[in-house]
Design a protein around this motif. Structure first.
Motif, mmCIF file in Angstrom:
data_model
loop_
_atom_site.group_PDB
_atom_site.id
_atom_site.type_symbol
_atom_site.label_atom_id
_atom_site.label_comp_id
_atom_site.label_asym_id
_atom_site.label_seq_id
_atom_site.Cartn_x
_atom_site.Cartn_y
_atom_site.Cartn_z
ATOM 1 N N VAL A 132 1.340 -0.394 4.729
ATOM 2 C CA VAL A 132 2.084 -1.456 3.772
ATOM 3 C C VAL A 132 1.996 -2.638 4.531
ATOM 4 O O VAL A 132 2.145 -2.784 5.497
ATOM 5 C CB VAL A 132 3.269 -0.584 3.358
ATOM 6 C CG1 VAL A 132 4.235 -0.711 4.556
ATOM 7 C CG2 VAL A 132 3.855 -1.628 2.249
ATOM 8 N N GLN A 134 3.216 -7.255 3.999
ATOM 9 C CA GLN A 134 3.822 -7.944 2.887
ATOM 10 C C GLN A 134 2.791 -8.546 2.263
ATOM 11 O O GLN A 134 1.637 -8.874 2.628
ATOM 12 C CB GLN A 134 4.436 -9.032 3.813
ATOM 13 C CG GLN A 134 5.615 -8.763 4.965
ATOM 14 C CD GLN A 134 6.111 -9.602 5.487
ATOM 15 O OE1 GLN A 134 6.040 -10.912 5.225
ATOM 16 N NE2 GLN A 134 6.714 -9.308 6.657
ATOM 17 N N MET A 170 10.995 -1.019 5.354
ATOM 18 C CA MET A 170 10.853 -2.476 4.697
ATOM 19 C C MET A 170 11.935 -3.244 4.684
ATOM 20 O O MET A 170 13.250 -2.781 5.013
ATOM 21 C CB MET A 170 10.404 -2.235 3.076
ATOM 22 C CG MET A 170 9.253 -1.334 2.735
ATOM 23 S SD MET A 170 8.842 -1.251 1.265
ATOM 24 C CE MET A 170 7.075 -0.570 1.145
ATOM 25 N N TYR A 178 6.451 -9.221 -3.177
ATOM 26 C CA TYR A 178 6.109 -7.983 -3.286
ATOM 27 C C TYR A 178 5.368 -7.478 -1.746
ATOM 28 O O TYR A 178 5.086 -8.465 -0.972
ATOM 29 C CB TYR A 178 5.042 -7.864 -4.062
ATOM 30 C CG TYR A 178 3.869 -8.749 -4.024
ATOM 31 C CD1 TYR A 178 2.574 -7.921 -3.571
ATOM 32 C CD2 TYR A 178 3.805 -10.046 -4.303
ATOM 33 C CE1 TYR A 178 1.710 -8.938 -3.108
ATOM 34 C CE2 TYR A 178 2.613 -10.918 -4.153
ATOM 35 C CZ TYR A 178 1.412 -10.050 -3.549
ATOM 36 O OH TYR A 178 0.260 -11.027 -3.099
ATOM 37 N N TYR A 179 5.302 -6.128 -1.849
ATOM 38 C CA TYR A 179 4.368 -5.473 -0.594
ATOM 39 C C TYR A 179 3.248 -4.925 -1.088
ATOM 40 O O TYR A 179 2.961 -5.029 -2.391
ATOM 41 C CB TYR A 179 5.299 -4.404 -0.188
ATOM 42 C CG TYR A 179 6.220 -4.807 0.973
ATOM 43 C CD1 TYR A 179 5.893 -4.840 2.279
ATOM 44 C CD2 TYR A 179 7.551 -4.984 0.675
ATOM 45 C CE1 TYR A 179 6.692 -5.327 3.454
ATOM 46 C CE2 TYR A 179 8.575 -5.211 1.663
ATOM 47 C CZ TYR A 179 8.094 -5.447 3.037
ATOM 48 O OH TYR A 179 8.967 -5.468 3.847
#
Length: 198
Positions: A132, A134, A170, A178-179
């Motif tokens: 994951v 940014q 997160m 959003y990621y």
């Protein structure tokens, strides 16, 4: 004598005009060739930009995508079913997963389905590597392995699938709204999903 000089002058003038005419024609041809080359380059650049936008497509939650393990050249299918922002997971508060979490931190729970689309059995964790990041950034963070260890050690037979959670630490204190969940992060076979923040 004057007659001869007049004829020579006229011939010289004709030769000069002819040379200028040839020069102008060749300049015209060169300009035309340059224009053709520029047009071809522009077309190639546009095609390249189009292919980049296709390769860089970010999938939405609910989409099913085929991914190929770059290292093993094994294809699999993945669907991101949902994304939840929460302060606890499976009855455990966030501080049991991470110490000293700030007020902006949360657990990002991504529910995924992985399907084996090969003829041979695969162990999920050997081929599926989700990171994951940014939104719009490089790098990547691994999920909390202990939470998904049992799911990732599953062996999937041909055409078999498994659904499980990936849990990440997160924060909403980022420059993006959003990621991105990336499979095969930074590899030519990379596929990304948008995980919008609430």
């Amino acid at each position: 004598m004057k007659k001869h000089l007049g004829i020579l002058s006229i011939l010289s003038l004709i030769l000069i005009l002819g040379a200028c005419s040839d020069s102008n024609e060749s300049e015209g041809e060169t300009t035309e060739e340059n224009t053709d080359e520029e047009t071809a380059e522009d077309t190639n650049e546009e095609a390249s930009a189009d292919s980049e936008s296709e390769d860089g497509e970010i999938h939405e939650i609910g989409d099913t995508v085929e991914v190929e393990s770059y290292e093993w050249e094994i294809p699999y299918q993945v669907t991101v079913n949902s994304f939840e922002q929460t302060q606890e997971y499976d009855g455990e508060p966030m501080d049991s997963f991470v110490m000293n979490a700030g007020e902006s931190h949360f657990l990002g729970v991504v529910n995924v389905t992985v399907k084996n689309i090969t003829d041979e059995p695969i162990v999920i964790g050997e081929y599926v590597h989700p990171d994951v990041v940014q939104g719009g950034e490089m790098g990547g963070e691994q999920f909390i392995f202990e939470v998904s260890e049992e799911d990732l050690s599953q062996e999937l037979q041909a055409d078999e699938e498994a659904t499980f959670d990936l849990v990440y630490i997160m924060t909403d204190a980022i420059d993006s709204d959003y990621y991105e969940l990336k499979f095969e992060n930074n590899a030519p076979t990379e596929q990304s999903y948008r995980l919008p923040l609430e």
